[in-house]
Design an enzyme around this catalytic site. Structure first.
Site, PDB file in Angstrom:
ATOM      1  N   CYS A   9      -9.393 -13.392 111.072  1.00 55.24           N
ATOM      2  CA  CYS A   9      -9.706 -12.926 109.723  1.00 55.24           C
ATOM      3  C   CYS A   9      -9.083 -13.801 108.640  1.00 55.24           C
ATOM      4  O   CYS A   9      -9.368 -13.652 107.471  1.00 55.24           O
ATOM      5  CB  CYS A   9      -9.296 -11.477 109.532  1.00 55.24           C
ATOM      6  SG  CYS A   9      -7.548 -11.220 109.422  1.00 55.24           S
ATOM      7  N   ASP A  76       7.246 -11.373 101.664  1.00 55.50           N
ATOM      8  CA  ASP A  76       7.221 -12.702 101.031  1.00 55.50           C
ATOM      9  C   ASP A  76       8.288 -12.820  99.943  1.00 55.50           C
ATOM     10  O   ASP A  76       8.891 -13.879  99.763  1.00 55.50           O
ATOM     11  CB  ASP A  76       5.846 -12.967 100.402  1.00 55.50           C
ATOM     12  CG  ASP A  76       4.791 -13.321 101.424  1.00 55.50           C
ATOM     13  OD1 ASP A  76       5.151 -13.879 102.475  1.00 55.50           O
ATOM     14  OD2 ASP A  76       3.611 -13.033 101.172  1.00 55.50           O
TER      15      ASP A  76
END
Lengths: 348, 348
Positions: A9, A76
């Protein structure tokens, strides 16, 4: 919700670079691979640190999927060594393949999981965008405005640094194995026949993977900042070696070998992968979702870092490698005799 | 690239509120409907203003689609009266329905259009996320860190304010009409037969719509700030009256009627809509993509605002309404005798 191979994906990195070659000078993401960092217009000691990430559902339970989607975006920011996130924007695609009732139940559960996790992280969802799509999507944006000393530019690794990882590898394997079991496909049948796994093993490894993917890297981020880690990243789509290669490229020093000699993985995930999958786990390229932080620490700080994470927060971590000297250029490597160790849990 | 009815790809507002009812106190987006605003942790005179928006392609040309996708995201920031955007993150879904060559050409063109527009806006793409998806998606995040006086909280509309709009309405009609023409569907055939449009008209209205959707609201944003507009928003998915209703709810004063008495629309879009579509254009609910700013100005400033926009930047604008007194509560209305006027262009 169905699940998909993570690899299928995401636009492959080389294709993406090809798509992007018309714009900019190719420097996007080189210095800070996990987040975008922009200086405040009026005062360059203040920085806006931002990230976006979203993907297709990987696990059956929509609440846990929301949780994983949120932990994955936040990770992140945590990889930048900042534990404070100012706000999040939610990204949501609601599946067109469901009837209205099913769509409502699943979407609300996914949002609830995402929101609970944002609250646990001490941040808030202040906006977002939602669309109808053939496939459901969950993820978001995390933004934080921080002073210079509140975050880490991961370019100061030095010879002698010790590399610590805060979650085991193998989530992609666990997620796919569970999917293959639910489909009772040929590869799963083969694994049963070869006695590589039992049906119970699949549930067990999937449970640990879900715990791991839903765990926030927030506490580890605080310690990365406290112990002034010279470099840090989180392990996600490119696999542990892929992310280590990005760090090797980001260093301001030359002549560094970032070397992994130990790989903590979910129990038996190496054997499963070797016999029925092809994700290159032990070679370091198996994609992870919401993986751990990989932090570079001074040798003298490693014990304190690990103890504090364990005693204060009940979280495990593993010493997985070191920084060695090499003649020229920086390189990320995995030792030929890398030791694979099994992790039964992410919590102590 | 195919196009879709804008209405069919966005989760309807009432459904969305239902999905979101488990989280928060329902206040998200009430005060600043276009962007999320968060105070900087160390100094609350500094604010992080953020938005995210993405959608499915609406026009055939991928370069122009990238342009529109970028202008549309930036518009949310411009609606806050700030013309400076610190950075953007790009959101991209690459269609699985194309072969590799077609996918590369179209994706690169879309990225190029997006990037050129970001450059024109004086900002930069510093990150993003891309996935493979059955349907292509383009859009992004815009973030900016601003001082108190650099942006507008749109809650200070007053009786006597004049409402100015900077782009005509009707983009959804133009886009769908073009799509219907390319399919040569029954509704389009009906419109031809009834002599409501000619084949050339379709191209002409679509061209103006594309110019309009690709135009940045940046110059208007600068003037919104300069003339200290009391309230401002951009016209997008909820239609002009839907967005005016959001503003009515956001006001700090009570007893205001925000009243529209003139509707500038793309030429003939009202007749097209009336005869073969059902988008409620003249009722104010036809969705727009990358629509204009709707700014509330003091009467004394209106001429200067419009002149400056026209003379300095070559951009048109229209006086469309006013703020009137009412007994209690705030309300957004369209006059029964609303005057529909045709706009042939968005530039002078």
């Amino acid at each position: 919700m169905g699940s998909l191979d993570s690899l299928s994906c995401k636009v492959p990195q080389d294709q993406l670079f090809n798509y992007l070659k018309d714009i900019g000078d190719g420097s996007i993401g080189k210095e800070t691979p996990d987040c975008s960092v922009t200086k405040y217009y009026h005062d360059d000691s203040i920085n806006l640190v931002s990230t976006i990430d979203f993907f297709y559902p990987l696990v059956e339970d929509p609440y846990l999927q929301g949780r994983i989607g949120c932990a994955n975006v936040l990770s992140d920011i945590y990889a930048m060594g900042t534990a404070r996130v100012d706000h999040m924007l939610m990204v949501l695609a609601v599946s067109l393949d469901m009837d209205a009732k099913e769509r409502e139940v699943i979407t609300r559960e996914m949002i609830r999981g995402f929101n609970d996790t944002a609250e646990e992280a001490g941040t808030a969802i202040t906006g977002g965008q939602s669309i109808l799509n053939p496939w459901p999507i969950i993820g978001g944006v995390a933004n934080t405005v921080v002073k210079k000393d509140e975050f880490l530019v991961p370019n100061r690794a030095q010879v002698g640094d010790v590399i610590v990882l805060t979650k085991p590898l193998g989530t992609q394997i666990a997620v796919n194995l569970k999917e293959w079991k639910s489909k009772n496909n040929d590869k799963y049948k083969k694994a049963l026949k070869l006695r590589i796994v039992t049906s119970d093993d699949v549930e067990e490894i999937n449970k640990v993977a879900i715990h791991s993917m839903g765990k926030l890297n927030k506490n580890a981020a605080g310690l990365v900042n406290k112990y002034k880690s010279g470099a840090c990243t989180d392990v996600t789509g490119f696999g542990i070696l892929g992310h280590l290669e990005n760090l090797a490229e980001a260093q301001s020093s030359d002549g560094l070998e970032l070397r992994i000699n130990k790989l903590p993985v979910l129990k038996n995930s190496d054997k499963i992968e070797e016999s029925i999958m092809n994700f290159n786990l032990v070679k370091g390229y198996s994609a992870e979702t919401s993986g751990g932080l990989m932090a570079f620490l001074k040798e003298k700080d490693v014990k304190d870092f690990q103890n504090e994470l364990e005693v204060k927060y009940g979280e495990k971590s593993w010493v997985i490698g070191e920084v060695r000297e090499r003649k020229e250029g920086n390189k990320a490597t995995i030792a030929k005799d890398v030791e694979v160790i099994y992790a039964d849990s992410v919590f102590c």
